[in-house]
Design a protein around this motif. Sequence first.
Motif, short mmCIF file in Angstrom:
data_model
loop_
_atom_site.label_atom_id
_atom_site.label_comp_id
_atom_site.label_asym_id
_atom_site.label_seq_id
_atom_site.Cartn_x
_atom_site.Cartn_y
_atom_site.Cartn_z
N GLY A 10 0.92 -1.36 0.06
CA GLY A 10 -0.06 0.18 -0.02
C GLY A 10 0.96 1.47 -0.10
N ASN A 11 2.01 1.18 -0.06
CA ASN A 11 2.87 2.40 -0.18
C ASN A 11 3.16 2.97 -1.83
OD1 ASN A 11 5.02 4.45 -0.24
ND2 ASN A 11 5.95 3.06 1.48
N THR A 36 0.67 -6.48 -2.35
CA THR A 36 0.47 -5.42 -2.85
C THR A 36 -0.44 -4.82 -1.68
OG1 THR A 36 0.13 -6.23 -4.91
CG2 THR A 36 -0.76 -4.24 -4.37
N ALA A 37 -1.08 -5.59 -0.95
CA ALA A 37 -1.85 -4.97 0.45
C ALA A 37 -1.08 -5.10 1.72
CB ALA A 37 -3.24 -5.93 0.24
N GLY A 38 -1.74 -4.59 2.75
CA GLY A 38 -1.17 -4.59 4.02
C GLY A 38 -0.23 -3.11 4.22
N ALA A 45 -4.48 2.67 -4.91
CA ALA A 45 -3.72 3.28 -6.09
C ALA A 45 -2.56 2.14 -6.32
CB ALA A 45 -3.15 4.30 -5.54
N CYS A 46 -2.11 1.32 -5.32
CA CYS A 46 -1.20 0.29 -5.59
C CYS A 46 -1.83 -0.88 -6.60
CB CYS A 46 -0.57 -0.23 -4.60
SG CYS A 46 0.41 0.89 -3.48
N SER A 162 11.84 -5.38 -0.32
CA SER A 162 10.44 -4.96 -0.39
C SER A 162 10.27 -3.18 -1.03
CB SER A 162 10.16 -4.60 1.14
OG SER A 162 8.77 -3.85 1.13
N VAL A 163 9.38 -3.14 -1.84
CA VAL A 163 9.10 -1.82 -2.48
C VAL A 163 8.61 -0.89 -1.14
CG1 VAL A 163 7.80 -0.58 -3.87
CG2 VAL A 163 8.72 -2.65 -4.66
N GLY A 164 7.67 -1.37 -0.38
CA GLY A 164 6.91 -0.33 0.34
C GLY A 164 7.50 -0.49 1.79
#
Length: 228
Positions: A10-11, A36-38, A45-46, A162-164
């Motif tokens: 979610g980032n 993708t979530a969390g 948006a993600c 991690s991306v986010g």
Amino acid sequence: MIGIISDVHGNYSALYTVLDRLDALGVSRIICLGDTAGYYSEVNACCDALRERQVLSVMGNHDWYLANQERCPRSNSANACLDYQAGVISASNLDWLKGLATHAVEQEIHMVHGGWNDPLDEYLRPSQGYFDALPGCRFASGHTHVQFLWQGQGKVYCNPGSVGQPRDGDPRAGFATWDGETFVLHRVAYDIGRTQRAMAAAGFTPYFYQNLEKGTQIGGRISTVPGL
């Protein structure tokens, strides 16, 4: 060349920056290793960004929690974030999460979120014996939020990080690329303040997002590759 991302959580500020960098690198395809979530507030948006680009995605444990209205067994903080996302996620994005597979193969890279013993929630410890028991030569998974490359005899494994929510002490968003012969790990700085402001606007206290400045879990703990 393909781009490999994971643990967006979610980032959107981090995801947007990583996608922009992947475009600059000239990737022809992007794959996502789940979650993708969390955690952070911009889950729609993600999801929208990945769906628009037709990113091949597998299901992560947070995706599964949200899609199935289940609780994370380890973290009250994660559950508070999931509760928020459950209240804002669009019906189409929720259906997309529900439809994600737990396994995928792209360019002979075998992909899951966690590991091949538990595709959703295994904290994988790479070893020759582990991968010798699996068909294939190339493997990729996420879940640990720690970038890692492992090379064995006839087997290669990549965790793009991690991306986010990086957890290895480096706050920059992590991702990887595969050029047909070699996995390469990448990091890119992004606008952390944008994500923090979005979290504050959603009603979260700094406890839930101040960790982004240090590249740690919520609460401040740095992670390593399990067992190594």
